[in-house]
Scaffold this motif. Sequence first.
Motif, short mmCIF file in Angstrom:
data_model
loop_
_atom_site.label_atom_id
_atom_site.label_comp_id
_atom_site.label_asym_id
_atom_site.label_seq_id
_atom_site.Cartn_x
_atom_site.Cartn_y
_atom_site.Cartn_z
N ARG A 106 -2.68 -11.31 -51.99
CA ARG A 106 -2.62 -9.88 -51.55
C ARG A 106 -2.48 -9.74 -50.03
O ARG A 106 -3.05 -10.81 -49.32
CB ARG A 106 -3.37 -8.99 -52.16
N ASN A 107 -1.66 -8.86 -49.52
CA ASN A 107 -1.59 -8.68 -48.03
C ASN A 107 -1.55 -7.15 -47.88
O ASN A 107 -1.62 -6.40 -48.67
CB ASN A 107 -0.32 -9.22 -47.60
N ARG A 108 -2.19 -6.83 -46.51
CA ARG A 108 -2.32 -5.53 -46.19
C ARG A 108 -1.00 -5.08 -45.07
O ARG A 108 -0.69 -6.19 -44.43
CB ARG A 108 -3.64 -5.15 -45.37
N CYS A 110 -0.12 -3.54 -41.34
CA CYS A 110 -0.69 -3.27 -40.00
C CYS A 110 0.40 -2.67 -39.24
O CYS A 110 1.83 -2.99 -39.37
CB CYS A 110 -1.33 -4.50 -39.58
N TYR A 149 7.67 -1.81 -47.91
CA TYR A 149 6.33 -1.53 -47.42
C TYR A 149 6.42 -0.41 -46.56
O TYR A 149 5.64 0.53 -46.61
CB TYR A 149 5.69 -2.60 -47.42
N TYR A 206 3.16 -7.04 -41.95
CA TYR A 206 1.79 -7.55 -42.77
C TYR A 206 0.81 -7.92 -41.63
O TYR A 206 1.21 -8.17 -40.59
CB TYR A 206 2.30 -8.76 -43.52
N CYS A 207 -0.46 -7.61 -42.16
CA CYS A 207 -1.46 -7.92 -41.33
C CYS A 207 -1.75 -9.50 -41.14
O CYS A 207 -2.52 -9.79 -40.34
CB CYS A 207 -2.85 -7.48 -41.98
N GLU A 222 -5.34 -1.80 -38.47
CA GLU A 222 -4.99 -1.23 -39.56
C GLU A 222 -4.50 -0.07 -39.96
O GLU A 222 -4.76 0.78 -39.14
CB GLU A 222 -6.62 -1.59 -40.53
N ALA A 228 -2.42 3.58 -46.02
CA ALA A 228 -2.94 2.36 -46.25
C ALA A 228 -1.76 1.74 -47.28
O ALA A 228 -1.69 2.40 -48.35
CB ALA A 228 -4.12 2.03 -46.62
N THR A 230 -0.91 -1.97 -49.95
CA THR A 230 -1.31 -3.28 -49.98
C THR A 230 -0.19 -3.97 -50.77
O THR A 230 0.66 -3.18 -51.62
CB THR A 230 -2.42 -3.30 -51.12
N ASP A 232 1.29 -7.16 -53.04
CA ASP A 232 0.76 -7.93 -54.06
C ASP A 232 2.05 -9.22 -54.04
O ASP A 232 3.11 -8.76 -54.14
CB ASP A 232 0.86 -7.73 -55.39
N MET A 266 -5.37 -11.74 -48.67
CA MET A 266 -6.57 -11.60 -49.31
C MET A 266 -6.57 -12.41 -50.46
O MET A 266 -5.74 -12.47 -51.39
CB MET A 266 -6.63 -10.04 -49.83
#
Length: 275
Positions: A106-108, A110, A149, A206-207, A222, A228, A230, A232, A266
Amino acid sequence: MRYFLLTIVWAFVCAGMLTGASAAEPAEGPIKVFAAGSLTGALTAVIKLYQEKTGVQVQAEFGPAGLLRERIEAGERPDIFASANMAHPQALADKGEATIPIVMARNRFCARALPGFGLTTANLFERMLDPKTVGIGTSTPKADPGGDYAWMMFARADQARPGAGKTLEAKARQLVGGKHNPPVPPGQDAMAYFFHRHEIDISLGYCSSRSTAPDPNFTTVELPPELAVTADYGLSVLGHREAALRFALFVMTPEAQHLIGLYGFMPVAQSQAAN
C-alpha cells in the motif's frame, strides 16, 4: 495472519492455472515483469535479492500502469503485472488474462514543494487554494493511477469545502504518466523541471520514493485527514509459468515486504519479528 492465509489461498488459485499448461509452455528465459513506475526502486531491490537467492533472472519494465495494461491488452505478454491500483489487473482478470490481483503493498499520497514554499500538512489545503499558487503538478488520470488518486483527492477536497474541487482541478497540470505530457529535456526529472520553471508550486504524488533516502531538494508532507488517499497496489500473474508464480509469492514474503517498506510503502505481510 489473516492476510497470510489469503496469500496462500491466492497461491493455490494461481497454481490451478498451471495444471496441464506448464508442460506445454517453455520455461526458458527470464521472468518478465510489467510494473508501475513508482515501484522502480522497491521492486528492483526485490528482484536483485531474488536473483541472488535463486539464480533465476527477472526482467522488469516500469511505466504508468494504465499504459502497461493497454500494451498487455494489445498482445504483449509479461509474466507478472504489478499495478499502482487494483483496477488495471482486475480488468485483465475479468477477461481471463490474469489471476485475480492480490494487494502486494500500500502507498499513501503526499504533496511536495520546494523548501522555500513553506508547505506543511496543516497549511496544504489553504496553500493549494491560494490564488498565488500558480499550479499543481499531477500525473495523468486513466493512463496512470497517480493521476486518478489526485482527482480522488480533489473530490475529497470538494466534500470538505464545496467548490474546492473545481478550483484544484483548474490548477492541476498533468505533467507525467501520459502519452502527451509537456516535453522535458532529456535526463531531467519532469516535476523538478516544472518547479524550477515556476510553472507549479506544489506537486501531488506517492509518499514512496525510488530511493530509500528522502529527496533533500523538496519538502514532502502528508495530506491532512480530510484529503487523505491510500493506494492499493495489485499483483497478478499472467500465463502459466511456474517460475512466475514462485517470484510472485516471493514478493509477498516478509523479507521482500521489508525491502518494499524501506522505500516508503506500507507492507502488507510482515513477520512477528519485524512487527
